[in-house]
Each structure stands twice: as structure tokens, then as C-alpha cells.
Design an enzyme around this catalytic site. Structure first.
Site, PDB file in Angstrom:
ATOM      1  N   SER A 182     -21.505  57.528 -16.593  1.00  0.00           N
ATOM      2  CA  SER A 182     -21.609  58.735 -15.764  1.00  0.00           C
ATOM      3  C   SER A 182     -22.813  59.529 -16.261  1.00  0.00           C
ATOM      4  CB  SER A 182     -20.330  59.569 -15.869  1.00  0.00           C
ATOM      5  OG  SER A 182     -20.119  60.024 -17.186  1.00  0.00           O
ATOM      6  N   HIS A 230     -14.831  55.495 -15.998  1.00  0.00           N
ATOM      7  CA  HIS A 230     -14.519  54.705 -17.190  1.00  0.00           C
ATOM      8  C   HIS A 230     -13.255  53.866 -17.037  1.00  0.00           C
ATOM      9  CE1 HIS A 230     -16.922  57.828 -19.732  1.00  0.00           C
ATOM     10  NE2 HIS A 230     -17.689  57.083 -18.969  1.00  0.00           N
ATOM     11  N   GLN A 272     -12.566  62.477 -15.827  1.00  0.00           N
ATOM     12  CA  GLN A 272     -12.958  61.294 -16.589  1.00  0.00           C
ATOM     13  C   GLN A 272     -12.233  61.125 -17.927  1.00  0.00           C
ATOM     14  OE1 GLN A 272     -17.332  60.089 -16.732  1.00  0.00           O
ATOM     15  NE2 GLN A 272     -17.074  60.885 -18.781  1.00  0.00           N
ATOM     16  N   GLU A 273     -11.976  62.242 -18.613  1.00  0.00           N
ATOM     17  CA  GLU A 273     -11.427  62.117 -19.971  1.00  0.00           C
ATOM     18  C   GLU A 273     -10.354  63.164 -20.235  1.00  0.00           C
ATOM     19  OE1 GLU A 273     -14.779  62.291 -22.659  1.00  0.00           O
ATOM     20  OE2 GLU A 273     -15.952  60.938 -21.395  1.00  0.00           O
ATOM     21  N   GLU A 304     -13.524  53.756 -23.033  1.00  0.00           N
ATOM     22  CA  GLU A 304     -13.574  54.485 -24.304  1.00  0.00           C
ATOM     23  C   GLU A 304     -12.293  54.325 -25.113  1.00  0.00           C
ATOM     24  OE1 GLU A 304     -14.991  58.483 -23.554  1.00  0.00           O
ATOM     25  OE2 GLU A 304     -16.966  57.723 -22.993  1.00  0.00           O
ATOM     26  N   ASP A 350     -12.862  66.209 -20.096  1.00  0.00           N
ATOM     27  CA  ASP A 350     -14.222  66.105 -19.574  1.00  0.00           C
ATOM     28  C   ASP A 350     -14.066  65.788 -18.101  1.00  0.00           C
ATOM     29  OD1 ASP A 350     -16.800  65.666 -18.854  1.00  0.00           O
ATOM     30  OD2 ASP A 350     -17.125  63.893 -20.111  1.00  0.00           O
ATOM     31  N   GLU A 400     -15.279  70.118 -20.370  1.00  0.00           N
ATOM     32  CA  GLU A 400     -16.673  69.669 -20.300  1.00  0.00           C
ATOM     33  C   GLU A 400     -17.083  69.460 -18.844  1.00  0.00           C
ATOM     34  OE1 GLU A 400     -17.316  66.392 -22.986  1.00  0.00           O
ATOM     35  OE2 GLU A 400     -18.879  65.555 -21.700  1.00  0.00           O
ATOM     36  N   ASP A 450     -22.540  68.843 -20.718  1.00  0.00           N
ATOM     37  CA  ASP A 450     -23.006  67.475 -21.001  1.00  0.00           C
ATOM     38  C   ASP A 450     -24.111  67.132 -19.996  1.00  0.00           C
ATOM     39  OD1 ASP A 450     -23.357  64.747 -21.385  1.00  0.00           O
ATOM     40  OD2 ASP A 450     -21.404  64.161 -20.624  1.00  0.00           O
ATOM     41  N   LYS A 510     -26.001  64.175 -27.125  1.00  0.00           N
ATOM     42  CA  LYS A 510     -26.139  62.721 -27.044  1.00  0.00           C
ATOM     43  C   LYS A 510     -27.618  62.413 -27.217  1.00  0.00           C
ATOM     44  CE  LYS A 510     -22.488  61.913 -23.554  1.00  0.00           C
ATOM     45  NZ  LYS A 510     -22.239  61.964 -22.087  1.00  0.00           N
ATOM     46  N   HIS A 532     -20.638  60.146 -28.538  1.00  0.00           N
ATOM     47  CA  HIS A 532     -20.936  58.740 -28.219  1.00  0.00           C
ATOM     48  C   HIS A 532     -21.283  58.627 -26.742  1.00  0.00           C
ATOM     49  CE1 HIS A 532     -16.633  57.870 -26.541  1.00  0.00           C
ATOM     50  NE2 HIS A 532     -17.093  59.039 -26.183  1.00  0.00           N
ATOM     51  N   ARG A 533     -21.507  57.397 -26.254  1.00  0.00           N
ATOM     52  CA  ARG A 533     -21.584  57.109 -24.826  1.00  0.00           C
ATOM     53  C   ARG A 533     -20.435  56.166 -24.478  1.00  0.00           C
ATOM     54  NH1 ARG A 533     -26.083  59.405 -22.278  1.00  0.00           N
ATOM     55  NH2 ARG A 533     -24.591  59.239 -20.567  1.00  0.00           N
ATOM     56  N   SER A 534     -20.186  56.003 -23.182  1.00  0.00           N
ATOM     57  CA  SER A 534     -19.103  55.079 -22.813  1.00  0.00           C
ATOM     58  C   SER A 534     -19.480  53.629 -23.142  1.00  0.00           C
ATOM     59  CB  SER A 534     -18.739  55.238 -21.343  1.00  0.00           C
ATOM     60  OG  SER A 534     -19.883  55.167 -20.529  1.00  0.00           O
ATOM     61  N   LYS A 591     -17.039  63.762 -30.496  1.00  0.00           N
ATOM     62  CA  LYS A 591     -16.164  63.060 -29.542  1.00  0.00           C
ATOM     63  C   LYS A 591     -16.655  61.634 -29.491  1.00  0.00           C
ATOM     64  CE  LYS A 591     -17.375  63.124 -24.672  1.00  0.00           C
ATOM     65  NZ  LYS A 591     -17.137  63.521 -23.299  1.00  0.00           N
TER      66      LYS A 591
END
Ligand code: PGA
Ligand code: ZN
Length: 420
Positions: free
Chosen positions: A39, A150, A158-159, A202, A239, A280, A307, A332, A360-362, A383
């Protein structure tokens, strides 16, 4: 002196190619790997991919070649501890404002490798070498239910994350998260069947839930089941990654079609219902105004994280600070393409009272550079996914090692890290 710069194609956690850079110093090869998002924000550094048939277009041979030629020419012979000069030499050799010619994946891998090489020649651990603070362990946000891009379900947010800010150390956070994760697994299995415990990119579960309230409600159950108190030991974060469900002026989320103003109210009702302390990207990546409105309304009790909004870019962050949009930066390195430019955004955040969450990234790898950056820069938050899947636990395990090395010198900020 940097003796040689090399690169090769390796695979990331999704099975896609990514760039591994190798920097030779004192006859030792020091390597690092660039991560990759799904994303991705529209203002991120350009991720250079080959196109064509090979790896279904996702090859990174051009980026690899750029490291072996253009980047090598620009930085071989430089002092590996002069991170900024090396990063700026890459920026100059690239010549675009988003790393379009060399590739942000190429520059990120090299910048990470140079940081590790600098630590090596200084006879220090990366976290000691990279910053002034280097005793503060982060409060982690663990993404234990995966949605959006994800995972394959209907959950648009997403999270859904747990934040064990009531712990007294990083290692205690990790244990609390792993225990809650295990409780969640049993609960999901009995509620939705065995298919609900498949995991997303993730490492979080991807159950067939439709709304964020349903997901958070189940997580609250899991926290209690694991023997912890929601809102005291363990808090929640999300997020939304809302650019992914924004179309024609409307947000399609939780089975609703909402205007930005209606989404503010939707978030407020979720905040009232759950111990949610971090949101986020609540609005699409160009909407500073509504992000500022939500920050003004709830920013004293909820961390609002930018983000895709800021993409670790000091210019976009400065704009956000001016407008009061968000009160935290998601950091990031590959969004901007070098460690030094990410550090600039980190320092600008700190100078303006914004929190920083290293991320991190996915699409990830076994590379653990971000764990060291987080401790070295003393950001207090990280995270990096669920307490599951090797590319995620690599970072958490690195933090365990750092905590162990620091011993009684280790500082754990708890909820103070979020300044709420
Ligand atoms: P990404 O997701 O790496 O796919 O962009 C992570 C995030 O949005 O925070
Ligand atoms: Zn995000």
C-alpha cells in the site's frame, strides 16, 4: 574506505525480487536488503522494477546494475562513516527528486549497507554507532489482524494492532503480544473456523471479519483471555491506510460509504468504544485538513500517525506540521531512499513534538537494520508486524539482543513514548 560496492537480486517475504547491496570495507563484505511496500504512498521514492516477463515484471536487475555502476562510481573510495556525504552523493548521482533514475530500492539497500559498514569499521554495534541516545528500547505495535491490501478478506482497515505499553520492558511486551496472539488464534478458530487463522503479509491473522469494530472486539477478548487488562496493560492501534479505500470523494469502509467528515465521527465512535490510542493514515494521503481536524479533536488521547501522508519526506512533514496534521511520523527509510534523509524527518519530528514510529514494510526480509535505527535514534516506538513470521521476528529478536546487551542501562518508555 569503501573498497567495493556490489548488488544482487534476492527475494523478499512475498517471494518478489528485491535489492541486496554489498559494501566492502577492510576486506569484509557487509550486506543489507531493501524492503518493499504494497500500500505504497503516491509520493514515495520510486521503486525501480524491470517490467517484462521475468518475475512477472517485478525483477530488479536494472536497480542492481545501477548499484554496480552509477552508485559504485559515486561512492567507492569514500569513508563509510560519512553516511551523509555518501547518501548525498547518491542523491546527486540520481538527479531526480524521487530516486527515479537509480531506484529508491537501490539507494535504500546501499544506504543500509553503508550504515552497517560504518558501524563495523567503528567497532560498534549499529545501534550504538548510528545515534546519540541508543539506550531506549521501543514500545512495539504488533499487527495481529491483517486486512486491506495485506490479506484476502473484506476488512478494509489494513492493520489492527496491539500496543503493550503497560509492560515494564521490551521483552515483556513481546511476551504479552505472543500470548495474546496465541489466545486470538484459539478464539478466531472457535468463532470462524480453522480458515480464520491463516496469516496475512505481516503475520497477523486474516479472519472473515467485515468491520474494524468486529476485529478490535475479538482482539479485546484475546487480551483478556491471555490474562491482561485492555486499556491498562495492552492498548489498541489501527492503520487505516485509507487511501486504499478512498474513491470519488468517499471512503468505503466497514460496509459504509462515508465523506471525510462522517469518517471523523466514525473514528470518534471507535475511540469511545475501544482503548484505541493510535490511528495511522485516517484520511487519504492528500487530506491534511481533515487529518488536522481529527488531530485537534482527539490528539491529546490518540496518536495520529502520518505514513502515506508524509512518506518520511521532510518537505511533506513540514507542511503537515504547519497545518497541525497528525502528531506522529511513521518512518520508513525506503519511502525516501536514504538513511540520512529519513534521519532528517526523524529530527524534524522530534523538534516539533511529533512522535516517531520506525516501521517495516509489508514486503520484508531477514534484514534487521531498522531495529538498530529505532534504538540508535531513540524514537521509542516501532511497528514491525505480528510476533510471527521470520522476517517480522528477525526485528523483534534483534531488539531482544540489544536489550540483553544493554542490561540495566536499557530504558523502556512505556506509554510515555506516545506522549498521551
Ligand atoms: P506497506 O504497509 O508496507 O504495504 O505500505 C505498511 C503500512 O502501510 O504501514
Ligand atoms: Zn501505513
Amino acid at each position: 574506505k569503501i573498497e567495493k560496492v556490489w548488488a544482487r537480486e534476492v527475494l523478499d517475504s512475498r517471494g518478489n525480487p528485491t535489492v541486496e547491496a554489498v559494501v566492502t570495507v577492510n576486506g569484509h563484505e557487509i550486506s543489507a536488503i531493501a524492503p518493499s511496500g504494497a500500500s505504497t504512498g503516491m509520493y514515495e521514492a520510486h521503486e525501480l522494477r524491470d517490467g517484462g516477463d521475468r518475475y512477472k515484471g517485478k525483477g530488479v536487475q536494472k536497480a542492481v546494475e545501477n548499484v554496480r555502476t552509477t552508485v559504485a562510481k559515486a561512492i567507492v573510495g569514500m569513508d563509510p562513516t560519512d553516511q551523509r556525504a555518501i547518501d548525498m552523493a547518491m542523491v546527486e548521482a540520481d538527479g531526480t527528486d524521487n530516486k527515479k533514475s537509480i531506484g529508491g530500492n537501490a539507494t535504500t539497500a546501499v544506504s543500509f549497507a553503508v550504515a552497517n559498514a560504518g558501524a563495523f569499521v567503528s567497532n560498534q554495534q549499529l545501534y550504538e554507532y548510528i545515534g546519540k541516545d541508543h539506550v531506549t528500547l521501543p514500545v512495539p505495535m504488533f499487527n495481529i489482524i491483517n486486512g486491506g491490501k495485506h490479506a484476502g478478506g473484506d476488512l478494509k482497515v489494513q492493520e489492527c494492532m496491539i500496543i503493550p505499553a503497560g509492560a515494564s520492558s521490551f521483552s515483556e511486551c513481546l511476551r504479552m503480544a505472543a500470548e495474546t496472539y496465541s489466545s486470538l488464534k484459539s478464539i478466531l478458530k472457535s468463532k470462524y473456523g480453522v480458515g480464520a487463522i491463516n496469516v496475512g503479509d505481516e503475520g497477523g491473522f486474516a479472519p472473515p471479519v467485515n468491520t474494524v469494530s468486529e476485529a478490535l472486539g475479538t482482539i479485546v477478548e484475546a487480551i483478556s483471555d491471555a490474562g491482561y487488562e485492555p486499556g491498562k496493560d495492552i492498548y489498541l492501534g489501527i492503520d487505516a491506510a485509507s487511501s486504499e479505500f478512498f474513491e470519488n470523494g468517499k471512503y468505503s469502509v466497514d460496509g459504509l460509504s462515508l465523506s471525510a467528515g462522517e469518517l471523523v465521527d466514525h473514528y470518534r465512535s471507535i475511540i469511545d468504544e475501544f482503548p484505541l490510542i493510535s490511528i495511522e493514515d485516517p484520511f487519504e494521503e492528500n487530506d491534511y485538513a481533515t487529518t488536522a481536524e481529527l488531530t485537534k479533536a482527539v490528539g491529546n488521547r490518540v496518536q495520529i500517525v502520518g505514513d502515506d501522508l508524509f512518506v518520511t519526506n521532510s518537505k511533506r512533514l513540514a507542511d503537515g506540521i504547519k497545518k497541525g496534521a497528525a502528531n506522529a511520523l511513521l518512518l520508513k527509510v525506503n519511502q525516501i531512499g536514504t538513511v540520512s534523509e529519513a534521519q532528517d524527518a526523524c529530527e524534524m519530528s522530534a523538534d516539533n513534538g511529533y512522535n516517531v514510529v520506525v516501521s517495516h514494510r509489508s514486503g520484508e526480509s531477514e534484514d534487521t537494520t531498522i531495529a538498530d535505527l529505532c534504538v540508535g535514534w531513540g524514537t521509542g516506538q516501532i511497528k514491525t508486524g505480528a510476533p510471527c513470521r521470520g522476517e517480522r521476528t528477525a526485528k523483534y529478536n534483534r531488539l531482544l539482543r540489544i536489550e540483553d546487551r544493554l542490561g540495566s542501562k536499557a530504558v523502556f518508555p512505556g506509554k510515555k513514548a506516545l506522549r498521551l
